[in-house]
Design a protein around this motif. Structure first.
Motif, PDB file in Angstrom:
ATOM      1  N   PHE A  40       8.760  -1.267 -13.541  1.00 15.74           N
ATOM      2  CA  PHE A  40       8.875  -2.567 -12.869  1.00 15.74           C
ATOM      3  C   PHE A  40       7.584  -3.326 -13.150  1.00 15.74           C
ATOM      4  CE2 PHE A  40      12.697  -1.572 -10.490  1.00 15.74           C
ATOM      5  CZ  PHE A  40      12.674  -0.180 -10.433  1.00 15.74           C
ATOM      6  N   PRO A  41       7.465  -3.888 -14.384  1.00 16.76           N
ATOM      7  CA  PRO A  41       6.196  -4.480 -14.817  1.00 16.76           C
ATOM      8  C   PRO A  41       5.664  -5.518 -13.839  1.00 16.76           C
ATOM      9  CG  PRO A  41       7.731  -4.346 -16.659  1.00 16.76           C
ATOM     10  CD  PRO A  41       8.507  -3.994 -15.426  1.00 16.76           C
ATOM     11  N   THR A  54       3.460   0.495 -10.509  1.00 13.68           N
ATOM     12  CA  THR A  54       3.168  -0.847 -10.020  1.00 13.68           C
ATOM     13  C   THR A  54       3.494  -0.862  -8.527  1.00 13.68           C
ATOM     14  OG1 THR A  54       5.376  -1.560 -10.726  1.00 13.68           O
ATOM     15  CG2 THR A  54       3.532  -2.102 -12.173  1.00 13.68           C
ATOM     16  N   GLU A  55       3.258  -1.989  -7.914  1.00 12.88           N
ATOM     17  CA  GLU A  55       3.417  -2.215  -6.465  1.00 12.88           C
ATOM     18  C   GLU A  55       2.178  -1.717  -5.719  1.00 12.88           C
ATOM     19  OE1 GLU A  55       6.031  -4.034  -5.243  1.00 12.88           O
ATOM     20  OE2 GLU A  55       6.533  -4.169  -7.369  1.00 12.88           O
ATOM     21  N   LEU A  57       1.209  -1.195  -2.674  1.00 14.16           N
ATOM     22  CA  LEU A  57       1.231  -0.117  -1.681  1.00 14.16           C
ATOM     23  C   LEU A  57       1.599   1.222  -2.305  1.00 14.16           C
ATOM     24  CD1 LEU A  57       2.761  -1.903   1.439  1.00 14.16           C
ATOM     25  CD2 LEU A  57       0.377  -1.314   0.997  1.00 14.16           C
ATOM     26  N   ALA A  58       2.419   1.210  -3.343  1.00 17.58           N
ATOM     27  CA  ALA A  58       2.737   2.468  -4.035  1.00 17.58           C
ATOM     28  C   ALA A  58       1.463   3.024  -4.672  1.00 17.58           C
ATOM     29  CB  ALA A  58       3.811   2.243  -5.097  1.00 17.58           C
ATOM     30  N   ASP A  78       2.067   4.228   8.551  1.00 21.90           N
ATOM     31  CA  ASP A  78       2.982   3.290   7.899  1.00 21.90           C
ATOM     32  C   ASP A  78       3.071   1.984   8.680  1.00 21.90           C
ATOM     33  OD1 ASP A  78       5.401   5.817   6.810  1.00 21.90           O
ATOM     34  OD2 ASP A  78       3.576   5.063   5.861  1.00 21.90           O
ATOM     35  N   MET A  79       3.134   2.084   9.987  1.00 29.14           N
ATOM     36  CA  MET A  79       3.264   0.894  10.824  1.00 29.14           C
ATOM     37  C   MET A  79       2.041  -0.015  10.671  1.00 29.14           C
ATOM     38  SD  MET A  79       3.985   0.634  14.932  1.00 29.14           S
ATOM     39  CE  MET A  79       2.535   1.557  15.450  1.00 29.14           C
ATOM     40  N   VAL A  80       0.845   0.563  10.744  1.00 27.18           N
ATOM     41  CA  VAL A  80      -0.369  -0.243  10.633  1.00 27.18           C
ATOM     42  C   VAL A  80      -0.494  -0.814   9.217  1.00 27.18           C
ATOM     43  CG1 VAL A  80      -2.893  -0.219  10.771  1.00 27.18           C
ATOM     44  CG2 VAL A  80      -1.545   1.018  12.467  1.00 27.18           C
ATOM     45  N   GLU A  81      -0.207   0.017   8.229  1.00 23.64           N
ATOM     46  CA  GLU A  81      -0.214  -0.450   6.827  1.00 23.64           C
ATOM     47  C   GLU A  81       0.690  -1.678   6.680  1.00 23.64           C
ATOM     48  OE1 GLU A  81       1.406   2.052   3.178  1.00 23.64           O
ATOM     49  OE2 GLU A  81       2.776   0.496   3.871  1.00 23.64           O
ATOM     50  N   GLN A  82       1.860  -1.590   7.238  1.00 22.54           N
ATOM     51  CA  GLN A  82       2.831  -2.677   7.095  1.00 22.54           C
ATOM     52  C   GLN A  82       2.396  -3.953   7.809  1.00 22.54           C
ATOM     53  OE1 GLN A  82       6.065  -2.955   5.341  1.00 22.54           O
ATOM     54  NE2 GLN A  82       4.717  -1.591   4.216  1.00 22.54           N
ATOM     55  N   THR A  83       1.803  -3.822   9.003  1.00 23.60           N
ATOM     56  CA  THR A  83       1.390  -5.043   9.702  1.00 23.60           C
ATOM     57  C   THR A  83       0.252  -5.721   8.937  1.00 23.60           C
ATOM     58  OG1 THR A  83      -0.293  -4.018  11.156  1.00 23.60           O
ATOM     59  CG2 THR A  83       1.963  -4.063  11.974  1.00 23.60           C
ATOM     60  N   ARG A  93       0.563 -16.423   0.812  1.00 29.00           N
ATOM     61  CA  ARG A  93       1.556 -17.476   0.558  1.00 29.00           C
ATOM     62  C   ARG A  93       1.051 -18.817   1.069  1.00 29.00           C
ATOM     63  NH1 ARG A  93       5.077 -13.317   2.151  1.00 29.00           N
ATOM     64  NH2 ARG A  93       5.280 -14.206   4.235  1.00 29.00           N
ATOM     65  N   ARG A 117      -4.700  -6.824  18.346  1.00 23.16           N
ATOM     66  CA  ARG A 117      -3.864  -5.621  18.365  1.00 23.16           C
ATOM     67  C   ARG A 117      -4.490  -4.495  17.533  1.00 23.16           C
ATOM     68  NH1 ARG A 117       0.665  -7.295  21.098  1.00 23.16           N
ATOM     69  NH2 ARG A 117       1.789  -9.150  20.388  1.00 23.16           N
ATOM     70  N   LEU A 118      -5.066  -4.849  16.398  1.00 18.78           N
ATOM     71  CA  LEU A 118      -5.707  -3.828  15.558  1.00 18.78           C
ATOM     72  C   LEU A 118      -6.920  -3.245  16.279  1.00 18.78           C
ATOM     73  CD1 LEU A 118      -5.707  -5.390  11.965  1.00 18.78           C
ATOM     74  CD2 LEU A 118      -4.540  -3.286  12.658  1.00 18.78           C
TER      75      LEU A 118
END
Lengths: 204, 219
Positions: A40-41, A54-55, A57-58, A78-83, A93, A117-118
């Motif tokens: 997935f270039p 690639t990606e 977070l991966a 995972d939850m903290v990573e995602q937030t 963006r 929150r963090l």
């Protein structure tokens, strides 16, 4: 933040920089992107022997497993990573949006809540998940430094102490102090495309 | 111990979580936040901050002492719990991320007033992504071979949204894959059930999205 992850891990690594120039842009998209053997270039990419990823977070999670930088509680990790990623992507963006100035106030309201929150989640720390430095701390550092550049007033003493603790991790501290440290020159976003590129503060 | 999942009465980000739970056969509770003014007010005004969540949001999952938000954190938690993790973690993460990235792009576009203007460029990207996923999967039968992972369930629901938007972007190979997921026994049973929400749920919030992604008539 993948770079910092690797620095922290003490690994031997190669920083292949795609220049943010018309030439660099054309070479990446016209030639290199489709010829590295990536499923997935995209950018960022990582190549480690047979492993081609690639990606963001991966890649961060791959390095986290490799360098023993994973949180013990995977679900909370995972939850903290995602937030953090979610907020960083919103900031990104917005930074590229022509309506950046109009969007900024609402974003800063959300940022304030997220930093609170963090801070609460971390408690005594010293890191997000206690004593162990995780890839999520490194990710938080770079992403929050971007938010801090945008809005220093959104960061209280507790969060600033945390960011300083990351910056003072021995190999990171050494690198940040190095003559060629890219944090003196790199913007956070693509300089000619972003409404707010996030250029480093002068004299820092 | 009953696992509770809270989410809006639509497919959105929550549906893959519900599908994983149906596939697992676990005992679970589907707490639906109605997509009405009342539901909206109750969630934001009352419930959201009072569930003991570190980062209050929808979807949420409560499983005994475990209280989680963030779609992917929940999916990975259930993936670990129900032995639905890919063997190659790095490739798993990469595919998970590309699917989520494309789903979020589709979501943001669907809520954008300029939806129609943005659609052509999105469809170009979708076409490339479907090709890459198809190539990655090879013979399959699932994304990572024989083992069904949470990423397959996630791919199913997210790609069904893209398929509703653009059926022409989906070739025979990808359609076969989506059918294989739909035919997993417990999912098949649920899809055929009288109250199956896929007959009524939109993909996006119905009164706020430019393109809500309402289910095709008669399906």
């Amino acid at each position: 933040s993948s770079c910092i992850n690797a620095e922290y891990g003490g690994a031997d690594w190669k920083d292949t920089v795609i220049p943010c120039t018309e030439e660099g842009f054309k070479k990446w998209f016209g030639e290199t992107k489709e010829n590295l053997g990536l499923d997935f270039p995209n950018l960022p990419y990582l190549i480690d022997g047979d492993v081609k990823l690639t990606e963001t977070l991966a890649i961060l999670r791959y390095l986290g497993r490799k360098f023993d930088m994973m949180p013990v509680d995977a679900a909370k990790g995972d939850m903290v990573e995602q937030t953090i990623m979610d907020h960083r992507m919103q900031l990104g963006r917005m930074s590229y949006n022509p309506d950046f100035e109009k969007l900024k106030p609402a974003y800063l309201e959300k940022l304030k809540v997220h930093v609170e929150r963090l801070t609460k989640f971390m408690g005594d720390g010293p890191f997000l998940f206690g004593d162990k430095v995780t890839y999520i701390d490194i990710m938080a550092y770079d992403f929050l430094q971007c938010a801090r550049l945008l809005s220093p007033e959104s960061f209280g003493a507790s969060m600033i102490s945390y960011l300083d603790r990351i910056a003072n991790l021995p190999k990171i501290k050494e690198w940040l102090a190095s003559e060629d440290c890219t944090h003196k020159t790199y913007t956070f976003h693509y300089p000619t495309k972003a409404t707010w590129p996030g250029a480093p503060a002068q004299g820092s």
